[in-house]
Design a protein around this motif. Sequence first.
Motif, PDB file in Angstrom:
ATOM      1  N   LEU A 267       0.819  -1.219   0.000  1.00 45.68           N
ATOM      2  CA  LEU A 267       0.000   0.000   0.000  1.00 45.68           C
ATOM      3  C   LEU A 267       0.853   1.269   0.000  1.00 45.68           C
ATOM      4  CD1 LEU A 267      -2.993  -0.974   2.345  1.00 45.68           C
ATOM      5  CD2 LEU A 267      -2.717  -1.317  -0.120  1.00 45.68           C
ATOM      6  N   PRO A 268       1.904   1.362   0.831  1.00 45.33           N
ATOM      7  CA  PRO A 268       2.774   2.549   0.741  1.00 45.33           C
ATOM      8  C   PRO A 268       3.449   2.684  -0.628  1.00 45.33           C
ATOM      9  CG  PRO A 268       3.100   1.449   2.842  1.00 45.33           C
ATOM     10  CD  PRO A 268       2.251   0.537   2.003  1.00 45.33           C
ATOM     11  N   TYR A 269       3.845   1.548  -1.213  1.00 45.31           N
ATOM     12  CA  TYR A 269       4.441   1.592  -2.559  1.00 45.31           C
ATOM     13  C   TYR A 269       3.457   2.194  -3.565  1.00 45.31           C
ATOM     14  CZ  TYR A 269       5.076  -0.313  -7.265  1.00 45.31           C
ATOM     15  OH  TYR A 269       5.142  -0.468  -8.635  1.00 45.31           O
ATOM     16  N   LEU A 270       2.181   1.833  -3.475  1.00 40.73           N
ATOM     17  CA  LEU A 270       1.189   2.327  -4.432  1.00 40.73           C
ATOM     18  C   LEU A 270       1.011   3.837  -4.356  1.00 40.73           C
ATOM     19  CD1 LEU A 270      -1.529  -0.479  -4.192  1.00 40.73           C
ATOM     20  CD2 LEU A 270       0.117  -0.102  -6.051  1.00 40.73           C
ATOM     21  N   THR A 271       1.282   4.428  -3.205  1.00 42.67           N
ATOM     22  CA  THR A 271       1.169   5.891  -3.095  1.00 42.67           C
ATOM     23  C   THR A 271       2.241   6.608  -3.901  1.00 42.67           C
ATOM     24  OG1 THR A 271       2.609   6.101  -1.138  1.00 42.67           O
ATOM     25  CG2 THR A 271       0.266   5.664  -0.738  1.00 42.67           C
ATOM     26  N   THR A 272       3.269   5.886  -4.338  1.00 40.48           N
ATOM     27  CA  THR A 272       4.396   6.517  -5.041  1.00 40.48           C
ATOM     28  C   THR A 272       4.320   6.409  -6.564  1.00 40.48           C
ATOM     29  OG1 THR A 272       5.833   4.530  -5.100  1.00 40.48           O
ATOM     30  CG2 THR A 272       5.856   5.860  -3.087  1.00 40.48           C
ATOM     31  N   ILE A 273       3.370   5.627  -7.099  1.00 39.27           N
ATOM     32  CA  ILE A 273       3.437   5.348  -8.540  1.00 39.27           C
ATOM     33  C   ILE A 273       2.717   6.381  -9.406  1.00 39.27           C
ATOM     34  CG2 ILE A 273       3.768   2.881  -8.147  1.00 39.27           C
ATOM     35  CD1 ILE A 273       0.873   2.397  -8.919  1.00 39.27           C
ATOM     36  N   SER A 274       1.801   7.144  -8.807  1.00 35.97           N
ATOM     37  CA  SER A 274       1.146   8.220  -9.564  1.00 35.97           C
ATOM     38  C   SER A 274       0.340   9.079  -8.591  1.00 35.97           C
ATOM     39  CB  SER A 274       0.213   7.651 -10.640  1.00 35.97           C
ATOM     40  OG  SER A 274      -0.980   7.144 -10.056  1.00 35.97           O
ATOM     41  N   PRO A 275       0.033  10.327  -8.959  1.00 35.08           N
ATOM     42  CA  PRO A 275      -0.786  11.180  -8.089  1.00 35.08           C
ATOM     43  C   PRO A 275      -2.163  10.581  -7.794  1.00 35.08           C
ATOM     44  CG  PRO A 275       0.324  12.513  -9.739  1.00 35.08           C
ATOM     45  CD  PRO A 275       0.564  11.087 -10.113  1.00 35.08           C
ATOM     46  N   LEU A 276      -2.765   9.928  -8.791  1.00 38.98           N
ATOM     47  CA  LEU A 276      -4.083   9.331  -8.592  1.00 38.98           C
ATOM     48  C   LEU A 276      -4.022   8.204  -7.570  1.00 38.98           C
ATOM     49  CD1 LEU A 276      -7.052   9.114  -9.317  1.00 38.98           C
ATOM     50  CD2 LEU A 276      -6.424   7.658 -11.262  1.00 38.98           C
TER      51      LEU A 276
ATOM     52  N   GLU B  75      -1.814   7.921  -5.258  1.00 33.76           N
ATOM     53  CA  GLU B  75      -1.523   8.528  -3.955  1.00 33.76           C
ATOM     54  C   GLU B  75      -2.808   9.003  -3.287  1.00 33.76           C
ATOM     55  OE1 GLU B  75       1.389  11.893  -1.897  1.00 33.76           O
ATOM     56  OE2 GLU B  75       1.023  11.937  -4.064  1.00 33.76           O
ATOM     57  N   ILE B  76      -3.686   9.624  -4.075  1.00 33.03           N
ATOM     58  CA  ILE B  76      -4.968  10.096  -3.534  1.00 33.03           C
ATOM     59  C   ILE B  76      -5.793   8.918  -3.009  1.00 33.03           C
ATOM     60  CG2 ILE B  76      -7.193  11.110  -4.185  1.00 33.03           C
ATOM     61  CD1 ILE B  76      -5.619  12.886  -6.179  1.00 33.03           C
ATOM     62  N   GLN B  77      -5.759   7.810  -3.747  1.00 35.03           N
ATOM     63  CA  GLN B  77      -6.541   6.638  -3.346  1.00 35.03           C
ATOM     64  C   GLN B  77      -5.959   5.935  -2.128  1.00 35.03           C
ATOM     65  OE1 GLN B  77      -8.048   4.009  -6.762  1.00 35.03           O
ATOM     66  NE2 GLN B  77      -6.342   5.091  -7.716  1.00 35.03           N
ATOM     67  N   MET B  78      -4.639   5.806  -2.109  1.00 34.98           N
ATOM     68  CA  MET B  78      -3.998   4.934  -1.137  1.00 34.98           C
ATOM     69  C   MET B  78      -3.528   5.612   0.142  1.00 34.98           C
ATOM     70  SD  MET B  78      -4.038   1.759  -2.034  1.00 34.98           S
ATOM     71  CE  MET B  78      -5.620   1.886  -2.874  1.00 34.98           C
ATOM     72  N   ALA B  79      -3.201   6.888   0.081  1.00 37.28           N
ATOM     73  CA  ALA B  79      -2.663   7.559   1.274  1.00 37.28           C
ATOM     74  C   ALA B  79      -3.607   7.449   2.472  1.00 37.28           C
ATOM     75  CB  ALA B  79      -2.343   9.019   0.962  1.00 37.28           C
TER      76      ALA B  79
ATOM     77  N   GLN C  92      13.092 -20.164 -13.574  1.00 40.13           N
ATOM     78  CA  GLN C  92      14.466 -19.755 -13.846  1.00 40.13           C
ATOM     79  C   GLN C  92      14.573 -18.278 -14.204  1.00 40.13           C
ATOM     80  OE1 GLN C  92      15.891 -22.395 -16.912  1.00 40.13           O
ATOM     81  NE2 GLN C  92      16.270 -24.071 -15.474  1.00 40.13           N
ATOM     82  N   SER C  93      13.483 -17.708 -14.707  1.00 40.47           N
ATOM     83  CA  SER C  93      13.499 -16.301 -15.112  1.00 40.47           C
ATOM     84  C   SER C  93      12.183 -15.649 -14.694  1.00 40.47           C
ATOM     85  CB  SER C  93      13.689 -16.183 -16.623  1.00 40.47           C
ATOM     86  OG  SER C  93      13.620 -14.838 -17.030  1.00 40.47           O
ATOM     87  N   ILE C  94      12.269 -14.658 -13.821  1.00 37.06           N
ATOM     88  CA  ILE C  94      11.072 -14.003 -13.302  1.00 37.06           C
ATOM     89  C   ILE C  94      11.065 -12.531 -13.719  1.00 37.06           C
ATOM     90  CG2 ILE C  94       9.751 -13.418 -11.239  1.00 37.06           C
ATOM     91  CD1 ILE C  94      11.078 -15.786  -9.845  1.00 37.06           C
ATOM     92  N   ALA C  95       9.983 -12.111 -14.379  1.00 33.24           N
ATOM     93  CA  ALA C  95       9.851 -10.711 -14.800  1.00 33.24           C
ATOM     94  C   ALA C  95       9.267  -9.868 -13.674  1.00 33.24           C
ATOM     95  CB  ALA C  95       8.949 -10.630 -16.030  1.00 33.24           C
ATOM     96  N   PHE C  96       9.818  -8.668 -13.497  1.00 35.14           N
ATOM     97  CA  PHE C  96       9.314  -7.753 -12.478  1.00 35.14           C
ATOM     98  C   PHE C  96       8.953  -6.415 -13.125  1.00 35.14           C
ATOM     99  CE2 PHE C  96      12.185 -10.648 -10.269  1.00 35.14           C
ATOM    100  CZ  PHE C  96      11.392 -11.085  -9.230  1.00 35.14           C
ATOM    101  N   SER C  97       8.190  -6.489 -14.214  1.00 32.90           N
ATOM    102  CA  SER C  97       7.975  -5.295 -15.023  1.00 32.90           C
ATOM    103  C   SER C  97       6.525  -4.825 -15.092  1.00 32.90           C
ATOM    104  CB  SER C  97       8.475  -5.555 -16.452  1.00 32.90           C
ATOM    105  OG  SER C  97       7.808  -6.664 -17.014  1.00 32.90           O
ATOM    106  N   TYR C  98       5.599  -5.525 -14.452  1.00 29.82           N
ATOM    107  CA  TYR C  98       4.200  -5.122 -14.545  1.00 29.82           C
ATOM    108  C   TYR C  98       3.967  -3.874 -13.692  1.00 29.82           C
ATOM    109  CZ  TYR C  98      -0.814  -5.629 -15.187  1.00 29.82           C
ATOM    110  OH  TYR C  98      -2.126  -5.429 -15.540  1.00 29.82           O
ATOM    111  N   SER C  99       3.051  -3.025 -14.130  1.00 24.08           N
ATOM    112  CA  SER C  99       2.784  -1.777 -13.407  1.00 24.08           C
ATOM    113  C   SER C  99       1.286  -1.537 -13.267  1.00 24.08           C
ATOM    114  CB  SER C  99       3.415  -0.592 -14.144  1.00 24.08           C
ATOM    115  OG  SER C  99       3.073   0.634 -13.512  1.00 24.08           O
TER     116      SER C  99
END
Length: 239
Positions: free
Chosen positions: A72-81, A83-87, A168-175
């Motif tokens: 939840l704290p991470y989600l406040t950092t990804i966009s202003p919208l 942040e408004i929802q999650m803060a 063997q290979s894990i992607a960490f690119s979804y947003s």
Amino acid sequence: MKIACFGDSLTFGSVGYSYIRFISPEFTVLNKGINGDTTVCALRRLKRFIGNRKNSKVDTYVVAIGTNDLLLPYLTTISPLWEIQMAPRVKMKECIYDDALFEAEYKKIIELLLSHNKTVITVGLPLLQLKGFKNENVQKRNRIIERLAAAYGIPFIDAAALQRQSSQSIAFSYSWKHKTLERIIDGIVMLVFPFSKDWFSNLRHLELTVDGVHYNSRSAKLIGNAITNSLYRNLPHEE
């Protein structure tokens, strides 16, 4: 044998698969997962649940909590919208930023259950396949849970380690940055059409999750099987 699984949406399983689906049907399992739950909130729920006489026959508790304290704290950092929802939610849910405070709260959960002579199985936090999310923090929290489990002589299931070992290979690119509406649609579709969950995972080329967070069947099965093995290994069960 009655088992209560306390956790968040990863336990509840409306979005993605719950690991409960993959626990042996030999055991009677209560799903006590709540979407968005945090360590502090789970402790409060647990106190109410264990204090209720009708729940006295629950022998074993699976504790799988703590992901939202980081998510939840991470989600406040990804966009202003976001942040408004999650803060406000971060404050309402009392997310724990400090590792020492997390350890203290998690310790309370374990001690509460042991004081009522319950068997406890702990499940660590999973890997999150989200762009910019620091899974190093997941590892830190898992080492805390592992250390507490060892100190109290109870099982610890390292969800993140199981996931890493499975691929063997894990992607960490979804947003989730521009996906507020998509997240709502995801929830509706997966609730109405549960068979679509792995389809979402495959569509997004995610090895472990359906949306970067919630388990696909692969991850859920790994953890459900590990819990089942722990039950057989550590707990007496009815013939």
